[in-house]
Design a protein around this motif. Sequence first.
Motif, PDB file in Angstrom:
ATOM      1  N   ASP A 180      14.212  -0.424  -6.268  1.00  0.00           N
ATOM      2  CA  ASP A 180      14.772   0.498  -5.374  1.00  0.00           C
ATOM      3  C   ASP A 180      13.565   1.629  -4.793  1.00  0.00           C
ATOM      4  O   ASP A 180      12.660   1.903  -5.628  1.00  0.00           O
ATOM      5  N   ARG A 181      14.040   2.159  -3.853  1.00  0.00           N
ATOM      6  CA  ARG A 181      13.045   3.289  -3.365  1.00  0.00           C
ATOM      7  C   ARG A 181      11.441   2.705  -3.368  1.00  0.00           C
ATOM      8  O   ARG A 181      10.585   3.684  -3.394  1.00  0.00           O
ATOM      9  N   ALA A 182      11.488   1.632  -2.550  1.00  0.00           N
ATOM     10  CA  ALA A 182      10.192   0.997  -2.655  1.00  0.00           C
ATOM     11  C   ALA A 182       9.291   1.744  -1.387  1.00  0.00           C
ATOM     12  O   ALA A 182       9.977   1.828  -0.462  1.00  0.00           O
ATOM     13  N   PHE A 183       8.039   1.403  -1.648  1.00  0.00           N
ATOM     14  CA  PHE A 183       6.860   2.009  -0.323  1.00  0.00           C
ATOM     15  C   PHE A 183       7.125   3.305  -0.024  1.00  0.00           C
ATOM     16  O   PHE A 183       6.671   3.536   1.168  1.00  0.00           O
ATOM     17  N   GLU A 184       7.712   4.141  -0.847  1.00  0.00           N
ATOM     18  CA  GLU A 184       7.496   5.727  -0.196  1.00  0.00           C
ATOM     19  C   GLU A 184       6.234   6.207   0.061  1.00  0.00           C
ATOM     20  O   GLU A 184       5.415   6.098  -0.703  1.00  0.00           O
ATOM     21  N   TYR A 185       6.156   6.762   1.417  1.00  0.00           N
ATOM     22  CA  TYR A 185       4.853   7.289   1.738  1.00  0.00           C
ATOM     23  C   TYR A 185       3.634   6.385   1.752  1.00  0.00           C
ATOM     24  O   TYR A 185       2.302   6.683   1.593  1.00  0.00           O
ATOM     25  N   SER A 186       3.781   4.924   1.775  1.00  0.00           N
ATOM     26  CA  SER A 186       2.760   3.887   1.910  1.00  0.00           C
ATOM     27  C   SER A 186       2.338   3.558   3.077  1.00  0.00           C
ATOM     28  O   SER A 186       3.291   3.495   4.198  1.00  0.00           O
ATOM     29  N   THR A 187       1.180   2.977   3.436  1.00  0.00           N
ATOM     30  CA  THR A 187       0.877   2.200   4.627  1.00  0.00           C
ATOM     31  C   THR A 187       0.706   0.980   4.226  1.00  0.00           C
ATOM     32  O   THR A 187       0.098   0.612   3.152  1.00  0.00           O
ATOM     33  N   LEU A 188       1.517   0.066   4.861  1.00  0.00           N
ATOM     34  CA  LEU A 188       1.397  -1.445   4.362  1.00  0.00           C
ATOM     35  C   LEU A 188       1.785  -2.484   5.357  1.00  0.00           C
ATOM     36  O   LEU A 188       2.244  -2.258   6.520  1.00  0.00           O
ATOM     37  N   ARG A 189       1.477  -3.670   5.111  1.00  0.00           N
ATOM     38  CA  ARG A 189       1.791  -4.799   5.598  1.00  0.00           C
ATOM     39  C   ARG A 189       2.517  -5.836   4.721  1.00  0.00           C
ATOM     40  O   ARG A 189       1.758  -6.247   3.819  1.00  0.00           O
ATOM     41  N   ALA A 190       3.621  -5.952   4.591  1.00  0.00           N
ATOM     42  CA  ALA A 190       4.353  -6.838   3.539  1.00  0.00           C
ATOM     43  C   ALA A 190       5.395  -7.989   4.131  1.00  0.00           C
ATOM     44  O   ALA A 190       6.310  -7.812   4.923  1.00  0.00           O
ATOM     45  N   ASP A 191       5.225  -9.003   3.571  1.00  0.00           N
ATOM     46  CA  ASP A 191       6.162 -10.173   3.869  1.00  0.00           C
ATOM     47  C   ASP A 191       6.806 -10.681   2.470  1.00  0.00           C
ATOM     48  O   ASP A 191       6.355 -10.962   1.595  1.00  0.00           O
ATOM     49  N   ILE A 192       7.871 -10.248   2.363  1.00  0.00           N
ATOM     50  CA  ILE A 192       8.845 -10.387   1.274  1.00  0.00           C
ATOM     51  C   ILE A 192       9.668 -11.442   1.469  1.00  0.00           C
ATOM     52  O   ILE A 192      10.523 -11.653   2.322  1.00  0.00           O
ATOM     53  N   ARG A 193      10.018 -12.490   0.295  1.00  0.00           N
ATOM     54  CA  ARG A 193      10.722 -13.476   0.342  1.00  0.00           C
ATOM     55  C   ARG A 193      11.990 -13.252  -0.510  1.00  0.00           C
ATOM     56  O   ARG A 193      11.845 -12.692  -1.694  1.00  0.00           O
ATOM     57  N   GLY A 194      13.257 -13.700  -0.098  1.00  0.00           N
ATOM     58  CA  GLY A 194      14.425 -13.048  -0.629  1.00  0.00           C
ATOM     59  C   GLY A 194      14.786 -11.677  -0.350  1.00  0.00           C
ATOM     60  O   GLY A 194      14.476 -11.114   0.673  1.00  0.00           O
ATOM     61  N   ALA A 195      15.379 -11.101  -1.351  1.00  0.00           N
ATOM     62  CA  ALA A 195      16.018  -9.574  -1.038  1.00  0.00           C
ATOM     63  C   ALA A 195      15.157  -8.711  -1.922  1.00  0.00           C
ATOM     64  O   ALA A 195      14.540  -8.682  -2.924  1.00  0.00           O
ATOM     65  N   ILE A 196      15.249  -7.410  -1.090  1.00  0.00           N
ATOM     66  CA  ILE A 196      14.655  -6.362  -1.726  1.00  0.00           C
ATOM     67  C   ILE A 196      15.779  -5.245  -1.704  1.00  0.00           C
ATOM     68  O   ILE A 196      16.458  -4.875  -0.639  1.00  0.00           O
ATOM     69  N   THR A 197      16.064  -4.423  -2.723  1.00  0.00           N
ATOM     70  CA  THR A 197      17.088  -3.471  -2.713  1.00  0.00           C
ATOM     71  C   THR A 197      17.198  -2.288  -1.902  1.00  0.00           C
ATOM     72  O   THR A 197      17.992  -2.281  -1.012  1.00  0.00           O
ATOM     73  N   ASN A 198      16.098  -1.613  -2.018  1.00  0.00           N
ATOM     74  CA  ASN A 198      15.897  -0.509  -1.134  1.00  0.00           C
ATOM     75  C   ASN A 198      14.735  -0.189  -0.750  1.00  0.00           C
ATOM     76  O   ASN A 198      13.778  -0.148  -1.541  1.00  0.00           O
ATOM     77  N   ILE A 199      14.275   0.133   0.567  1.00  0.00           N
ATOM     78  CA  ILE A 199      13.169   0.607   0.941  1.00  0.00           C
ATOM     79  C   ILE A 199      13.185   2.218   1.514  1.00  0.00           C
ATOM     80  O   ILE A 199      14.261   2.556   2.259  1.00  0.00           O
ATOM     81  N   LYS A 200      12.292   2.936   0.972  1.00  0.00           N
ATOM     82  CA  LYS A 200      12.452   4.375   1.192  1.00  0.00           C
ATOM     83  C   LYS A 200      11.227   5.007   2.216  1.00  0.00           C
ATOM     84  O   LYS A 200      10.208   4.995   1.402  1.00  0.00           O
ATOM     85  N   ASN A 201      11.138   5.714   3.323  1.00  0.00           N
ATOM     86  CA  ASN A 201      10.199   6.576   3.793  1.00  0.00           C
ATOM     87  C   ASN A 201       8.878   5.855   3.872  1.00  0.00           C
ATOM     88  O   ASN A 201       7.802   6.416   3.350  1.00  0.00           O
TER      89      ASN A 201
END
Length: 293
Positions: A228-249
């Motif tokens: 949970d609370r993934a990628f907070e304050y990050s700059t990114l390019r993400a290709d996610i297979r399946g589910a991710i619980t929570n993305i934050k800011n």
Amino acid sequence: MELIKDREFGGERPLFESHDLRLEHVIIRAGESAIKECSNIEAVNCRFEGNYPFWHVHGFLIDRCYFDVGGRSALWYSDHLKMTDTVIDAPKMFREMSEIEIENVTMNDADEVFWRCNGIRVRNLVLHGGTYPFMFSRDIRVDGLESDSKYVFQYVRNVEIHNARITTKDAFWEVDNVTIYDSELNGEYLGWHSRNLRLVNCHITGEQPLCYARDLVLENCTFGPDCDRAFEYSTLRADIRGAITNIKNPMSGSIVADEIGSVTIDRNIKAPADCEIRLRDGRACVYDKPDER
């Protein structure tokens, strides 16, 4: 090359400043600096019990050897080492070294190993216990790693890892130019403050992964439900297979996933705050606090 076979040595510097020397079935008993200021050394089927046996050694082979707990800090300030089929029970191995080749090695106390080294090539390494393996090292290539050590690969740069299973906490902090392929990364706070971290075909578990990252890339990666609370304050390019619980800011870039449990975008998000977040099939994402967007 001189051959020494079936002998024991102990005390202070018994083989000091030896060159062109092959050791077979030799035991280094209690003492210090047995093989210091040496070059072109081969050690085969040897046992090391004393402290600091290989310091300032240039060009050496260690094959089918054993380092007892007493053989701590055994390999420092040396270069051009090839180590194969060896078991190490001593901590604080490999410090301030260059051009290291490791194959089929098990380290049962991986405390502070591989510090400030460069030019490391690893094939089939097992790390148990200890803290901060590989800290401040660079130019590393790994194919086959199993590790349960804490805080692995901090402050490293120019690293390529294949086929690893890493169970840890605070791994890959403050790294620069690291790519990880076909690996399993388990633990909290993965990859914080990283730069140019790329994950390909990886599975990730643990809370708050990949925050404060710059130029983060994920390709065909999967996440466990505790991420949970993934990628907070990050700059990114993400290709996610399946589910991710929570993305934050996330700050900027793009994220696409098959399923997203929720997205938190609140008043604390940092500029430019323009990250594109979408589901692969075009459905709308669920936001935790849409009133604060």
